[in-house]
Write a protein that holds these residues in place. Structure first.
Motif, short mmCIF file in Angstrom:
data_model
loop_
_atom_site.label_atom_id
_atom_site.label_comp_id
_atom_site.label_asym_id
_atom_site.label_seq_id
_atom_site.Cartn_x
_atom_site.Cartn_y
_atom_site.Cartn_z
N PHE A 93 0.78 -1.24 0.00
CA PHE A 93 0.13 -0.02 -0.04
C PHE A 93 0.77 1.33 0.15
CE2 PHE A 93 -2.52 3.52 1.67
CZ PHE A 93 -3.63 3.42 0.98
N PHE A 94 1.76 1.38 0.97
CA PHE A 94 2.68 2.54 0.97
C PHE A 94 3.73 2.42 0.00
CE2 PHE A 94 0.30 3.01 4.94
CZ PHE A 94 0.02 4.20 4.85
N SER A 95 3.68 2.38 -1.40
CA SER A 95 4.68 2.39 -2.36
C SER A 95 4.34 3.41 -3.27
CB SER A 95 4.83 0.86 -2.93
OG SER A 95 5.32 0.35 -1.90
N GLY A 96 5.27 4.15 -3.90
CA GLY A 96 4.79 5.25 -4.74
C GLY A 96 4.17 6.34 -4.12
N GLU A 97 3.35 7.01 -4.96
CA GLU A 97 2.93 8.12 -4.75
C GLU A 97 1.52 7.90 -3.95
OE1 GLU A 97 2.95 11.76 -7.35
OE2 GLU A 97 4.33 10.44 -8.71
N LEU A 98 0.93 8.82 -2.93
CA LEU A 98 -0.19 8.63 -2.27
C LEU A 98 -0.76 10.20 -1.91
CD1 LEU A 98 1.89 6.21 -0.61
CD2 LEU A 98 -0.46 5.60 -0.49
N ALA A 130 6.69 7.19 -1.25
CA ALA A 130 6.97 6.01 -0.40
C ALA A 130 7.80 5.09 -1.47
CB ALA A 130 5.94 5.30 0.22
N SER A 131 9.05 4.82 -0.65
CA SER A 131 10.07 3.94 -1.54
C SER A 131 10.46 2.98 -0.52
CB SER A 131 10.90 4.62 -2.47
OG SER A 131 11.76 5.54 -1.27
N TRP A 132 10.99 1.81 -1.26
CA TRP A 132 11.52 0.65 -0.28
C TRP A 132 12.78 0.04 -0.78
CZ3 TRP A 132 9.06 -0.77 3.91
CH2 TRP A 132 7.95 -0.39 4.49
N GLN A 133 13.53 -0.41 -0.11
CA GLN A 133 14.90 -1.15 -0.42
C GLN A 133 14.80 -2.46 0.67
OE1 GLN A 133 18.37 0.38 -1.62
NE2 GLN A 133 17.48 1.44 -2.93
N GLY A 134 14.25 -3.23 0.03
CA GLY A 134 14.10 -4.84 0.93
C GLY A 134 13.20 -4.41 1.91
N ASN A 135 13.34 -4.42 3.04
CA ASN A 135 12.20 -4.19 4.09
C ASN A 135 12.55 -2.99 4.90
OD1 ASN A 135 10.98 -6.92 3.93
ND2 ASN A 135 12.10 -7.87 5.40
N GLN A 136 13.21 -2.05 4.29
CA GLN A 136 13.33 -0.61 4.75
C GLN A 136 12.82 0.37 4.06
OE1 GLN A 136 15.33 -0.26 7.81
NE2 GLN A 136 15.18 -2.40 7.79
N GLY A 137 12.00 1.14 4.29
CA GLY A 137 11.20 2.08 3.58
C GLY A 137 11.19 3.48 4.03
N GLY A 192 -2.93 27.53 5.87
CA GLY A 192 -1.93 27.96 4.87
C GLY A 192 -0.57 27.07 5.49
N GLU A 193 -0.52 26.84 6.88
CA GLU A 193 0.64 26.08 7.45
C GLU A 193 1.04 24.88 6.66
OE1 GLU A 193 2.07 23.66 11.39
OE2 GLU A 193 0.17 24.91 11.53
N THR A 194 2.18 24.53 6.67
CA THR A 194 2.94 23.49 5.98
C THR A 194 3.66 22.51 6.87
OG1 THR A 194 4.72 24.59 5.05
CG2 THR A 194 2.69 24.67 3.66
N GLN A 195 3.67 21.48 6.81
CA GLN A 195 4.75 20.55 7.51
C GLN A 195 5.33 19.48 6.92
OE1 GLN A 195 2.24 18.63 10.67
NE2 GLN A 195 3.91 18.09 11.82
N THR A 196 6.16 18.81 7.13
CA THR A 196 7.10 17.87 6.57
C THR A 196 7.19 16.71 7.40
OG1 THR A 196 7.80 19.37 4.78
CG2 THR A 196 9.01 17.02 4.97
N ARG A 197 7.10 15.51 7.39
CA ARG A 197 7.50 14.34 8.27
C ARG A 197 8.01 13.31 7.18
NH1 ARG A 197 3.00 12.97 11.07
NH2 ARG A 197 3.75 14.50 12.89
N THR A 198 9.12 12.79 7.73
CA THR A 198 9.66 11.87 6.74
C THR A 198 9.83 10.74 7.57
OG1 THR A 198 11.05 13.16 5.31
CG2 THR A 198 11.95 10.79 5.47
N TRP A 199 9.11 9.53 7.42
CA TRP A 199 9.03 8.26 8.10
C TRP A 199 10.31 7.21 7.61
CZ3 TRP A 199 6.78 7.17 12.71
CH2 TRP A 199 5.63 7.83 12.88
N TYR A 200 10.88 6.63 8.68
CA TYR A 200 11.98 5.52 8.12
C TYR A 200 11.19 4.43 8.72
CZ TYR A 200 14.90 9.41 7.04
OH TYR A 200 15.31 10.68 6.36
N ILE A 201 10.71 3.34 7.80
CA ILE A 201 10.24 2.26 8.25
C ILE A 201 10.86 0.93 8.10
CG2 ILE A 201 7.93 0.87 7.79
CD1 ILE A 201 7.27 3.80 8.73
#
Length: 177
Positions: free
Chosen positions: A39-44, A67-74, A85-94
């Motif tokens: 599910f969490f692959s590509g654009e969402l 979302a992108s993956w290398q093996g079991n690391q995303g 108007g507020e913006t926020q960024t979060r980068t998950w390491y899965i």
């Protein structure tokens, strides 16, 4: 008096037990099968609302995700845009763990998010450090994701502080095909 105390304690135990959330095992066999990596692959894209402790709408938001993956690391990059108007960024390491559980970290997540899925449901919990006035506030997130179709899910997040729910976020997340 002792009988009254015993009845009160029994009632409180019943009340607490009846308020607890189901375990993901409750959803075993439900369809469609939730596969986090698929599910969490590509654009969402996600569309959502934030509500306060009274259930009143406080904000609307749109989230673009890659979302992108290398093996079991995303890696899941999230770009939030709120209606004010507020913006926020979060980068998950899965990490997809060997036991089937999922863990994740992000710069504003305190410690590690931990989750499991079963059937069409994914559940995880984590703490987030949010800006508050001129400081920050740590709150707990309890995420329940319900896969509706292979390309769409509904995410309900209860936000609590000291065990008291202070808000809720509801998102519809769609894969961009």
């Amino acid at each position: 008096m002792i009988k009254l105390k015993a009845m009160f304690i029994s009632a409180m135990v019943f009340l607490v037990a009846s308020c607890s959330a189901p375990d993901v095992d409750y959803y075993k066999g439900t369809e469609p099968e939730f596969n986090f990596k698929r599910f969490f692959s590509g654009e969402l894209k996600a569309y959502g609302v934030v509500q306060d402790h009274k259930g009143e709408l406080t904000r609307k938001l749109v989230v673009d995700m890659q979302a992108s993956w290398q093996g079991n690391q995303g890696v899941i990059d999230e770009q939030f845009v709120y209606d004010d108007g507020e913006t926020q960024t979060r980068t998950w390491y899965i990490t997809l763990n060997d036991d089937g559980s999922i863990s994740g970290t992000a710069s504003d997540v305190v410690g590690e998010a931990k989750g499991d899925s079963n059937g069409s449901v994914f559940h995880w919990t984590y703490s987030v450090e949010l800006p508050y006035n001129d400081s920050t506030l740590v709150v707990n997130f309890d995420d329940w994701m319900y896969l509706v179709t292979q390309s769409r899910l509904i995410n309900r997040t209860a936000i609590d502080k000291f065990g008291v729910e202070v808000g809720e976020v509801t998102l519809v997340i769609e894969k961009i095909e």
